[in-house]
Design a protein around this motif. Structure first.
Motif, PDB file in Angstrom:
ATOM      1  N   LEU A  31       0.861  -1.172   0.000  1.00 31.63           N
ATOM      2  CA  LEU A  31       0.000   0.000   0.000  1.00 31.63           C
ATOM      3  C   LEU A  31       0.898   1.223   0.000  1.00 31.63           C
ATOM      4  O   LEU A  31       1.828   1.319   0.811  1.00 31.63           O
ATOM      5  CB  LEU A  31      -0.883   0.015   1.245  1.00 31.63           C
ATOM      6  CG  LEU A  31      -1.984  -1.020   1.306  1.00 31.63           C
ATOM      7  CD1 LEU A  31      -2.620  -1.037   2.693  1.00 31.63           C
ATOM      8  CD2 LEU A  31      -3.044  -0.750   0.252  1.00 31.63           C
ATOM      9  N   LEU A  32       0.654   2.150  -0.906  1.00 27.31           N
ATOM     10  CA  LEU A  32       1.396   3.404  -0.992  1.00 27.31           C
ATOM     11  C   LEU A  32       0.453   4.519  -0.550  1.00 27.31           C
ATOM     12  O   LEU A  32      -0.557   4.768  -1.195  1.00 27.31           O
ATOM     13  CB  LEU A  32       1.874   3.649  -2.426  1.00 27.31           C
ATOM     14  CG  LEU A  32       2.692   2.509  -3.032  1.00 27.31           C
ATOM     15  CD1 LEU A  32       2.803   2.660  -4.537  1.00 27.31           C
ATOM     16  CD2 LEU A  32       4.046   2.468  -2.392  1.00 27.31           C
ATOM     17  N   PHE A  33       0.785   5.155   0.570  1.00 29.92           N
ATOM     18  CA  PHE A  33      -0.084   6.177   1.143  1.00 29.92           C
ATOM     19  C   PHE A  33       0.246   7.555   0.592  1.00 29.92           C
ATOM     20  O   PHE A  33       1.400   7.834   0.248  1.00 29.92           O
ATOM     21  CB  PHE A  33       0.046   6.167   2.673  1.00 29.92           C
ATOM     22  CG  PHE A  33      -0.410   4.878   3.278  1.00 29.92           C
ATOM     23  CD1 PHE A  33      -1.750   4.660   3.552  1.00 29.92           C
ATOM     24  CD2 PHE A  33       0.498   3.871   3.559  1.00 29.92           C
ATOM     25  CE1 PHE A  33      -2.176   3.460   4.092  1.00 29.92           C
ATOM     26  CE2 PHE A  33       0.088   2.669   4.106  1.00 29.92           C
ATOM     27  CZ  PHE A  33      -1.257   2.461   4.379  1.00 29.92           C
ATOM     28  N   PRO A  34      -0.749   8.451   0.513  1.00 31.96           N
ATOM     29  CA  PRO A  34      -0.505   9.795  -0.022  1.00 31.96           C
ATOM     30  C   PRO A  34       0.576  10.571   0.732  1.00 31.96           C
ATOM     31  O   PRO A  34       1.230  11.421   0.150  1.00 31.96           O
ATOM     32  CB  PRO A  34      -1.861  10.494   0.122  1.00 31.96           C
ATOM     33  CG  PRO A  34      -2.862   9.388   0.155  1.00 31.96           C
ATOM     34  CD  PRO A  34      -2.164   8.235   0.829  1.00 31.96           C
ATOM     35  N   ASN A  35       0.802  10.251   2.010  1.00 29.02           N
ATOM     36  CA  ASN A  35       1.810  10.966   2.789  1.00 29.02           C
ATOM     37  C   ASN A  35       3.224  10.462   2.525  1.00 29.02           C
ATOM     38  O   ASN A  35       4.172  10.932   3.134  1.00 29.02           O
ATOM     39  CB  ASN A  35       1.498  10.881   4.287  1.00 29.02           C
ATOM     40  CG  ASN A  35       1.621   9.474   4.839  1.00 29.02           C
ATOM     41  OD1 ASN A  35       1.993   8.539   4.136  1.00 29.02           O
ATOM     42  ND2 ASN A  35       1.304   9.318   6.102  1.00 29.02           N
ATOM     43  N   GLY A  36       3.380   9.459   1.630  1.00 34.03           N
ATOM     44  CA  GLY A  36       4.694   8.929   1.288  1.00 34.03           C
ATOM     45  C   GLY A  36       5.049   7.646   2.020  1.00 34.03           C
ATOM     46  O   GLY A  36       6.036   6.996   1.700  1.00 34.03           O
ATOM     47  N   GLY A  37       4.264   7.260   3.002  1.00 35.19           N
ATOM     48  CA  GLY A  37       4.502   6.008   3.707  1.00 35.19           C
ATOM     49  C   GLY A  37       4.112   4.818   2.837  1.00 35.19           C
ATOM     50  O   GLY A  37       3.365   4.954   1.877  1.00 35.19           O
TER      51      GLY A  37
END
Length: 157
Positions: A31-37
């Motif tokens: 999973l690639l989160f919008p915050n860069g995590g």
């Protein structure tokens, strides 16, 4: 239904990349989160069976024996990687230099919170969510607020 290797973007902007089976995450994927995590995991019928979360700055989360920013060592990850600032210059966030927080708002980790409107926006000022009473109280109690007056380090001549 989705099958094989692919990607899927959720309404929140989070993207899944990896193996899909019968319309679910199944096998290796992240999973690639919008915050860069990012969260890399092995999935079984939509449920992660083992995985690792990495914050946007490269810090890896450990759910057991994780000593990051505990009572013994309060350094931010950027301070661990790059060293401490000279005496008299405090680093108030992991981001250096810190983000400019809009007047009257708080930096709540994934965006800015305005206690007047009770709205959280991301760092590009796009709507994220409305804060409930519990989140409002937590942000007011623990998060960094925009300074009411300007302060900056002035080196001695």
């Amino acid at each position: 239904r989705m099958e094989g290797q692919g990607s899927y973007t959720l309404p929140t902007g989070t993207e899944y990349r990896g193996a899909l089976r019968d319309g679910m995450f199944d096998g290796e994927g992240e999973l690639l989160f919008p915050n860069g995590g990012r969260y890399r995991a092995v999935w079984q019928r939509g449920v992660p069976t083992q995985g690792e979360y990495t914050f946007a700055d490269g810090l890896k989360y450990k759910d057991k024996k994780w000593h990051y920013c505990d009572g013994y060592d309060r350094r931010f990850y950027t301070e661990i990687c790059s060293g401490l600032k000279p005496a008299g210059i405090s680093q108030l966030t992991n981001v250096d230099p810190p983000r400019k927080i809009p007047e009257g708002c708080y930096d709540c980790g994934d965006g800015f919170y305005n206690p007047e409107t009770r709205v959280v926006v991301d760092y590009k000022l796009r709507f994220l969510r409305n804060a409930d009473d519990d989140e409002h109280e937590w942000i007011i109690r623990t998060c960094l607020k925009a300074w009411d007056e300007k302060t900056e380090h002035k080196p001695k001549p």
